[in-house]
Write a protein that holds these residues in place. Structure first.
Motif, mmCIF file in Angstrom:
data_model
loop_
_atom_site.group_PDB
_atom_site.id
_atom_site.type_symbol
_atom_site.label_atom_id
_atom_site.label_comp_id
_atom_site.label_asym_id
_atom_site.label_seq_id
_atom_site.Cartn_x
_atom_site.Cartn_y
_atom_site.Cartn_z
ATOM 1 N N GLN A 150 48.465 41.099 34.000
ATOM 2 C CA GLN A 150 48.318 42.544 33.882
ATOM 3 C C GLN A 150 46.889 42.975 34.217
ATOM 4 O O GLN A 150 46.677 43.970 34.923
ATOM 5 C CB GLN A 150 48.684 43.016 32.476
ATOM 6 N N LYS A 151 45.920 42.213 33.726
ATOM 7 C CA LYS A 151 44.522 42.519 34.032
ATOM 8 C C LYS A 151 44.273 42.413 35.532
ATOM 9 O O LYS A 151 43.601 43.269 36.140
ATOM 10 C CB LYS A 151 43.609 41.561 33.274
ATOM 11 N N TYR A 153 46.518 42.679 37.920
ATOM 12 C CA TYR A 153 47.227 43.782 38.580
ATOM 13 C C TYR A 153 46.409 45.066 38.513
ATOM 14 O O TYR A 153 46.288 45.789 39.521
ATOM 15 C CB TYR A 153 48.586 44.012 37.923
ATOM 16 N N ASP A 154 45.854 45.359 37.362
ATOM 17 C CA ASP A 154 45.091 46.600 37.201
ATOM 18 C C ASP A 154 43.893 46.651 38.153
ATOM 19 O O ASP A 154 43.575 47.714 38.704
ATOM 20 C CB ASP A 154 44.609 46.738 35.752
ATOM 21 N N ALA A 157 45.123 47.170 41.651
ATOM 22 C CA ALA A 157 45.534 48.567 41.761
ATOM 23 C C ALA A 157 44.322 49.473 41.941
ATOM 24 O O ALA A 157 44.371 50.468 42.675
ATOM 25 C CB ALA A 157 46.341 48.980 40.537
ATOM 26 N N HIS A 158 43.221 49.121 41.264
ATOM 27 C CA HIS A 158 41.995 49.897 41.434
ATOM 28 C C HIS A 158 41.481 49.759 42.867
ATOM 29 O O HIS A 158 41.067 50.753 43.490
ATOM 30 C CB HIS A 158 40.930 49.421 40.453
#
Length: 227
Positions: A150-151, A153-154, A157-158
């Motif tokens: 998740q980290k 992915y974030d 995404a940024h």
């Protein structure tokens, strides 16, 4: 992790030896050029399989910059090589080579098996250059390797949020990588439909990427068996 930074090495530089850099509070053209040359030599050391020497070169740039700004509590931001960007009133601009030094040091520390220390350097590079999608991609890779999906992915995404989205532009490879990174993490998070969309979109930026095509085949197989 991929390097992705091409810098020019001054002809008079002696590879592997950290120079005595003069600290500067304001980024002059001469100081910036000196920093760029030293950082370039640092990446040369990484390519030569000498990450310890690379760390020393990167540290010399970071230390000189901080020494020149001693006592200045304002946040730092990197000065774009493209120029024309004024520093916000609450920040002080530093040479873009300082960002590259933090990034390069993080890369070298990963090579040395010190991902714990590398995290601080890669994070600092993204803080100094919050609009640099390449840095964000590399930072995301660190968390992907740790299975912190998740980290990771974030951060990908940024990178996607800030990158130039021109499919024929100079940042197309960076954009495609951000999309592939998001897709990989989405697979691991069990979100196959979304992952498929990311990999398909990534092919608009990097049509021949075999990794994206392989992941799409994998997703199709998983979906066919109802996984």
């Amino acid at each position: 992790m991929a390097l992705g930074i091409a810098l020019t090495v001054p002809e008079m530089a002696m590879a592997g030896e950290a120079p005595a850099l003069a600290p500067v509070a304001l980024v002059s053209g001469a100081a910036h050029a000196e920093y760029v040359g030293t950082v370039s030599r640092g990446f040369d050391m990484i390519r030569a399989g000498k990450p310890e020497k690379a760390v020393k070169l990167f540290d010399s740039v970071i230390s000189a910059s901080e020494q020149g700004l001693a006592g200045d509590a304002r946040p730092r931001l990197c000065l774009s090589d493209n120029g024309g960007h004024a520093a916000p009133s609450n920040a002080i601009m530093v040479s873009s080579a300082v960002c590259d030094a933090h990034f390069g040091k993080g890369y070298a520390l990963v090579d040395l098996g010190r991902g714990d220390l590398a995290e601080n350097e890669l994070r600092r590079a993204t803080e100094l250059a919050p609009d640099n999608a390449h840095y964000a991609n590399e930072y995301a890779e660190l968390f992907k390797s740790r299975r912190q999906f998740q980290k990771s992915y974030d951060l990908f995404a940024h990178a996607w949020a800030i990158v130039d989205k021109n499919t024929k532009g100079s940042d197309a490879g960076i954009a495609g990588r951000a999309l592939r990174g998001m897709g990989f993490n989405l697979i691991e998070l069990g979100r196959l439909g979304e992952a498929k969309q990311m990999f398909e979109q990534s092919l608009l930026y990097d049509p021949g990427n075999s990794g994206a095509k392989s992941e799409l085949d994998f997703i199709a197989q998983r979906q066919a068996i109802g996984a």
